[in-house]
Design a protein around this motif. Structure first.
Motif, short mmCIF file in Angstrom:
data_model
loop_
_atom_site.label_atom_id
_atom_site.label_comp_id
_atom_site.label_asym_id
_atom_site.label_seq_id
_atom_site.Cartn_x
_atom_site.Cartn_y
_atom_site.Cartn_z
N GLY A 195 -21.40 5.68 -1.28
CA GLY A 195 -20.25 5.54 -2.17
C GLY A 195 -18.98 6.09 -1.56
N ALA A 196 -19.08 7.24 -0.91
CA ALA A 196 -17.90 7.84 -0.28
C ALA A 196 -17.43 7.02 0.92
CB ALA A 196 -18.20 9.28 0.13
N LEU A 197 -18.34 6.34 1.61
CA LEU A 197 -17.95 5.51 2.75
C LEU A 197 -17.40 4.15 2.33
CD1 LEU A 197 -20.76 6.28 5.35
CD2 LEU A 197 -18.38 7.04 5.37
N VAL A 198 -17.72 3.72 1.12
CA VAL A 198 -17.18 2.45 0.63
C VAL A 198 -15.69 2.57 0.33
CG1 VAL A 198 -17.28 0.85 -1.34
CG2 VAL A 198 -19.38 1.54 -0.18
N ILE A 199 -15.25 3.75 -0.08
CA ILE A 199 -13.83 3.96 -0.42
C ILE A 199 -12.91 3.63 0.75
CG2 ILE A 199 -12.14 5.68 -1.16
CD1 ILE A 199 -14.04 4.71 -3.38
N PRO A 200 -13.13 4.18 1.96
CA PRO A 200 -12.25 3.79 3.08
C PRO A 200 -12.29 2.30 3.38
CG PRO A 200 -13.49 5.74 3.66
CD PRO A 200 -14.05 5.24 2.36
N VAL A 201 -13.46 1.68 3.24
CA VAL A 201 -13.56 0.24 3.49
C VAL A 201 -12.69 -0.52 2.50
CG1 VAL A 201 -15.14 -1.73 3.48
CG2 VAL A 201 -15.84 0.43 4.53
N MET A 202 -12.74 -0.12 1.24
CA MET A 202 -11.92 -0.80 0.23
C MET A 202 -10.44 -0.57 0.46
SD MET A 202 -14.33 -1.15 -3.04
CE MET A 202 -13.13 -1.92 -3.95
N ILE A 203 -10.08 0.62 0.91
CA ILE A 203 -8.67 0.91 1.18
C ILE A 203 -8.16 0.06 2.34
CG2 ILE A 203 -7.09 2.70 2.06
CD1 ILE A 203 -8.68 4.70 0.32
N VAL A 204 -8.97 -0.07 3.39
CA VAL A 204 -8.58 -0.92 4.53
C VAL A 204 -8.45 -2.37 4.07
CG1 VAL A 204 -9.41 -1.87 6.72
CG2 VAL A 204 -9.50 0.59 6.32
N ARG A 205 -9.39 -2.82 3.27
CA ARG A 205 -9.32 -4.20 2.77
C ARG A 205 -8.11 -4.43 1.88
NH1 ARG A 205 -9.09 -8.98 3.78
NH2 ARG A 205 -9.84 -10.40 2.19
N MET A 206 -7.75 -3.46 1.06
CA MET A 206 -6.53 -3.58 0.25
C MET A 206 -5.30 -3.72 1.14
SD MET A 206 -6.78 -1.05 -3.02
CE MET A 206 -7.95 0.16 -2.46
N MET A 258 0.84 -1.20 0.00
CA MET A 258 0.00 0.00 0.00
C MET A 258 0.87 1.24 0.00
SD MET A 258 -3.11 -1.02 -0.17
CE MET A 258 -3.81 0.59 0.00
N ILE A 259 0.31 2.32 -0.43
CA ILE A 259 1.01 3.59 -0.47
C ILE A 259 0.76 4.27 0.87
CG2 ILE A 259 1.14 5.80 -1.64
CD1 ILE A 259 -0.12 2.76 -3.45
N ASP A 260 1.85 4.45 1.63
CA ASP A 260 1.73 4.84 3.04
C ASP A 260 1.08 6.20 3.25
OD1 ASP A 260 2.87 2.45 3.78
OD2 ASP A 260 4.90 3.25 3.66
N VAL A 261 1.34 7.17 2.41
CA VAL A 261 0.79 8.51 2.61
C VAL A 261 -0.57 8.66 1.94
CG1 VAL A 261 1.20 10.96 2.16
CG2 VAL A 261 3.10 9.48 2.77
N LEU A 262 -0.73 8.06 0.78
CA LEU A 262 -1.93 8.25 -0.01
C LEU A 262 -3.16 7.58 0.60
CD1 LEU A 262 -2.90 9.57 -2.59
CD2 LEU A 262 -2.27 7.51 -3.83
N SER A 263 -2.99 6.40 1.15
CA SER A 263 -4.14 5.66 1.68
C SER A 263 -4.86 6.40 2.83
CB SER A 263 -3.71 4.26 2.14
OG SER A 263 -3.30 3.52 1.03
N PRO A 264 -4.13 6.88 3.85
CA PRO A 264 -4.85 7.62 4.90
C PRO A 264 -5.46 8.93 4.40
CG PRO A 264 -2.62 7.09 5.61
CD PRO A 264 -2.75 6.66 4.20
N ALA A 265 -4.77 9.59 3.48
CA ALA A 265 -5.30 10.84 2.93
C ALA A 265 -6.61 10.57 2.19
CB ALA A 265 -4.28 11.50 2.02
N LEU A 266 -6.62 9.54 1.36
CA LEU A 266 -7.85 9.20 0.63
C LEU A 266 -8.97 8.79 1.59
CD1 LEU A 266 -6.45 7.20 -2.41
CD2 LEU A 266 -7.69 9.36 -2.49
N THR A 267 -8.60 8.09 2.64
CA THR A 267 -9.59 7.68 3.63
C THR A 267 -10.27 8.89 4.27
OG1 THR A 267 -8.42 5.62 4.09
CG2 THR A 267 -9.92 6.42 5.79
N TRP A 268 -9.48 9.83 4.75
CA TRP A 268 -10.06 10.99 5.44
C TRP A 268 -10.80 11.92 4.49
CZ3 TRP A 268 -11.22 10.53 10.13
CH2 TRP A 268 -10.45 9.75 10.99
N VAL A 269 -10.29 12.10 3.29
CA VAL A 269 -10.99 12.96 2.33
C VAL A 269 -12.32 12.32 1.93
CG1 VAL A 269 -10.86 14.03 0.05
CG2 VAL A 269 -8.87 14.08 1.54
N SER A 270 -12.33 11.00 1.78
CA SER A 270 -13.58 10.30 1.45
C SER A 270 -14.60 10.41 2.59
CB SER A 270 -13.30 8.83 1.15
OG SER A 270 -12.51 8.71 0.00
N VAL A 271 -14.13 10.31 3.82
CA VAL A 271 -15.03 10.47 4.96
C VAL A 271 -15.58 11.90 4.97
CG1 VAL A 271 -15.15 10.54 7.48
CG2 VAL A 271 -14.04 8.63 6.34
#
Length: 125
Positions: free
Chosen positions: A107-118, A1-14
């Motif tokens: 849809g926006a809440l599914v993105i963090p779930v998919m990132i965590v699963r990845m 996983m991309i260490d900086v991008l994943s949390p940023a995408l998670t919080w922006v999606s939330v």
């Protein structure tokens, strides 16, 4: 996983989900003709660009992985995450009620779930 991008995408999606939830509570569809609606669309585009970057970098990391990673599952999550927001946005624009906007929340809440699963698929193989 991309260490900086994943949390940023998670919080922006939330954040995008909270914004859409406010519209649902106000009983308003996404106002695409107003400035706030255009700003929301820009936020969704930013998330989608981040997801695209994550997919490209994820496939590059997958090709050079030093441990066993189920490539089909990991690639499916990478590509699937790219489809969630466009489908939710299309649905929201097709149904101009509060329930169409509620689809954006989901849809926006599914993105963090998919990132965590990845991350789980990558770490545990």
């Amino acid at each position: 996983m991309i260490d900086v991008l994943s949390p940023a995408l998670t919080w922006v999606s939330v954040g995008a989900a909270v914004w859409a939830l406010v519209l649902v509570l106000l009983n308003r569809p996404l106002p695409i003709e107003r400035v706030d609606g255009k700003a929301y669309l820009a936020l969704l585009a930013l998330i989608e660009l981040g997801l695209l970057a994550q997919a490209v970098l994820g496939f590059i990391k997958l090709a050079g992985a030093d441990h066993d990673v189920p490539g089909l599952s990991y690639g499916g999550y990478l590509l699937g995450s790219l489809l969630i927001l466009p489908v939710a946005l299309y649905w929201s624009l097709a149904e101009r009620t509060r329930w169409g906007t509620a689809v954006l929340v989901v849809g926006a809440l599914v993105i963090p779930v998919m990132i965590v699963r990845m991350g789980q698929v990558w770490a545990h193989g």
